[in-house]
Design a protein around this motif. Structure first.
Motif, PDB file in Angstrom:
ATOM      1  N   MET A   1      11.076 -23.628   4.920  1.00  0.00           N
ATOM      2  CA  MET A   1       9.881 -22.846   4.671  1.00  0.00           C
ATOM      3  C   MET A   1       9.586 -22.906   3.182  1.00  0.00           C
ATOM      4  O   MET A   1      10.449 -22.617   2.382  1.00  0.00           O
ATOM      5  CB  MET A   1      10.090 -21.400   5.079  1.00  0.00           C
ATOM      6  N   ARG A   2       8.355 -23.262   2.914  1.00  0.00           N
ATOM      7  CA  ARG A   2       7.994 -23.375   1.504  1.00  0.00           C
ATOM      8  C   ARG A   2       6.943 -22.365   1.083  1.00  0.00           C
ATOM      9  O   ARG A   2       6.822 -22.077  -0.104  1.00  0.00           O
ATOM     10  CB  ARG A   2       7.503 -24.785   1.222  1.00  0.00           C
ATOM     11  N   LEU A   3       6.184 -21.864   2.045  1.00  0.00           N
ATOM     12  CA  LEU A   3       5.170 -20.865   1.729  1.00  0.00           C
ATOM     13  C   LEU A   3       4.943 -20.024   2.977  1.00  0.00           C
ATOM     14  O   LEU A   3       4.574 -20.561   4.028  1.00  0.00           O
ATOM     15  CB  LEU A   3       3.860 -21.548   1.297  1.00  0.00           C
ATOM     16  N   SER A  57       7.827  -9.915   7.654  1.00  0.00           N
ATOM     17  CA  SER A  57       9.164 -10.341   8.077  1.00  0.00           C
ATOM     18  C   SER A  57       9.100 -11.102   9.400  1.00  0.00           C
ATOM     19  O   SER A  57       9.823 -12.090   9.589  1.00  0.00           O
ATOM     20  CB  SER A  57      10.120  -9.153   8.176  1.00  0.00           C
ATOM     21  N   ARG A  58       8.208 -10.697  10.297  1.00  0.00           N
ATOM     22  CA  ARG A  58       8.086 -11.409  11.573  1.00  0.00           C
ATOM     23  C   ARG A  58       7.501 -12.794  11.363  1.00  0.00           C
ATOM     24  O   ARG A  58       7.918 -13.758  12.015  1.00  0.00           O
ATOM     25  CB  ARG A  58       7.224 -10.603  12.553  1.00  0.00           C
ATOM     26  N   LEU A  59       6.539 -12.926  10.438  1.00  0.00           N
ATOM     27  CA  LEU A  59       5.972 -14.235  10.133  1.00  0.00           C
ATOM     28  C   LEU A  59       7.053 -15.165   9.591  1.00  0.00           C
ATOM     29  O   LEU A  59       7.141 -16.334   9.978  1.00  0.00           O
ATOM     30  CB  LEU A  59       4.812 -14.110   9.145  1.00  0.00           C
ATOM     31  N   GLU A  64      10.859 -19.710  10.572  1.00  0.00           N
ATOM     32  CA  GLU A  64      12.240 -20.180  10.693  1.00  0.00           C
ATOM     33  C   GLU A  64      12.519 -20.706  12.106  1.00  0.00           C
ATOM     34  O   GLU A  64      13.162 -21.740  12.263  1.00  0.00           O
ATOM     35  CB  GLU A  64      13.211 -19.050  10.357  1.00  0.00           C
ATOM     36  N   GLU A  65      12.050 -19.986  13.114  1.00  0.00           N
ATOM     37  CA  GLU A  65      12.263 -20.399  14.503  1.00  0.00           C
ATOM     38  C   GLU A  65      11.588 -21.736  14.798  1.00  0.00           C
ATOM     39  O   GLU A  65      12.177 -22.610  15.442  1.00  0.00           O
ATOM     40  CB  GLU A  65      11.739 -19.323  15.455  1.00  0.00           C
ATOM     41  N   ALA A  74       9.097 -29.493   6.249  1.00  0.00           N
ATOM     42  CA  ALA A  74       8.621 -28.242   5.658  1.00  0.00           C
ATOM     43  C   ALA A  74       7.657 -27.543   6.602  1.00  0.00           C
ATOM     44  O   ALA A  74       7.007 -28.182   7.434  1.00  0.00           O
ATOM     45  CB  ALA A  74       7.925 -28.524   4.327  1.00  0.00           C
ATOM     46  N   VAL A  75       7.585 -26.225   6.425  1.00  0.00           N
ATOM     47  CA  VAL A  75       6.696 -25.360   7.203  1.00  0.00           C
ATOM     48  C   VAL A  75       6.035 -24.394   6.229  1.00  0.00           C
ATOM     49  O   VAL A  75       6.677 -23.895   5.303  1.00  0.00           O
ATOM     50  CB  VAL A  75       7.506 -24.564   8.258  1.00  0.00           C
ATOM     51  N   ALA A  76       4.756 -24.114   6.463  1.00  0.00           N
ATOM     52  CA  ALA A  76       4.044 -23.129   5.651  1.00  0.00           C
ATOM     53  C   ALA A  76       3.045 -22.388   6.529  1.00  0.00           C
ATOM     54  O   ALA A  76       2.449 -22.985   7.435  1.00  0.00           O
ATOM     55  CB  ALA A  76       3.307 -23.803   4.486  1.00  0.00           C
TER      56      ALA A  76
END
Length: 137
Positions: A1-3, A57-59, A64-65, A74-76
């Motif tokens: 996760m980057r953003l 926190s859920r986002l 992560e999931e 990467a995920v944003a």
């Protein structure tokens, strides 16, 4: 996760896309969700997004999931809150992966899971004066 963020300011697609840039990635995908002028056969005048205190926190958990389910680099994800007008950007998600198919699959999973599980609610106002809440428990 980057953003990963929830903001009450306009979103920048380039910022989200830049966040997933990676030299090992052969594919980057981005999804941009905008406020449309209609819903359910009615004309939308404007809307507001509200986030539950646990939404951030859920986002992060959703990101992560999704990253764990897909072979991504990467995920944003960034979602807007507050008053939005027709055409405003409400959400931007992006992923990068070694191959395009992986990036497409991960981005689709990310936006679908975000919409289903992150407690961000839409209050729509229609041109006929009717209002409705969408996505509330």
């Amino acid at each position: 996760m980057r953003l990963v963020d929830i903001r009450d300011t306009p979103l920048d697609v380039a910022e989200v896309l830049d966040a997933v840039g990676d030299e090992a990635a052969g594919g980057e995908t981005v999804f941009v969700g905008r406020v449309r002028d209609h819903d359910g056969g009615r004309d939308v005048a404007a809307l507001d997004y509200s986030a539950h205190p646990t939404a951030m926190s859920r986002l992060r958990e959703v990101c992560e999931e999704v990253a764990a389910r897909h072979d991504v680099r990467a995920v944003a994800a960034v979602h807007r809150t507050g008053a939005l007008a027709i055409g405003d950007i409400a959400v931007v998600v992006a992923t990068s992966a070694a191959h395009r198919g992986q990036a497409f699959d991960a981005s689709r999973d990310l936006i679908d899971t975000l919409k289903a599980q992150v407690p961000i609610w839409k209050h729509q106002r229609f041109t006929d004066g009717v209002e409705e809440w969408v996505g509330t428990p």
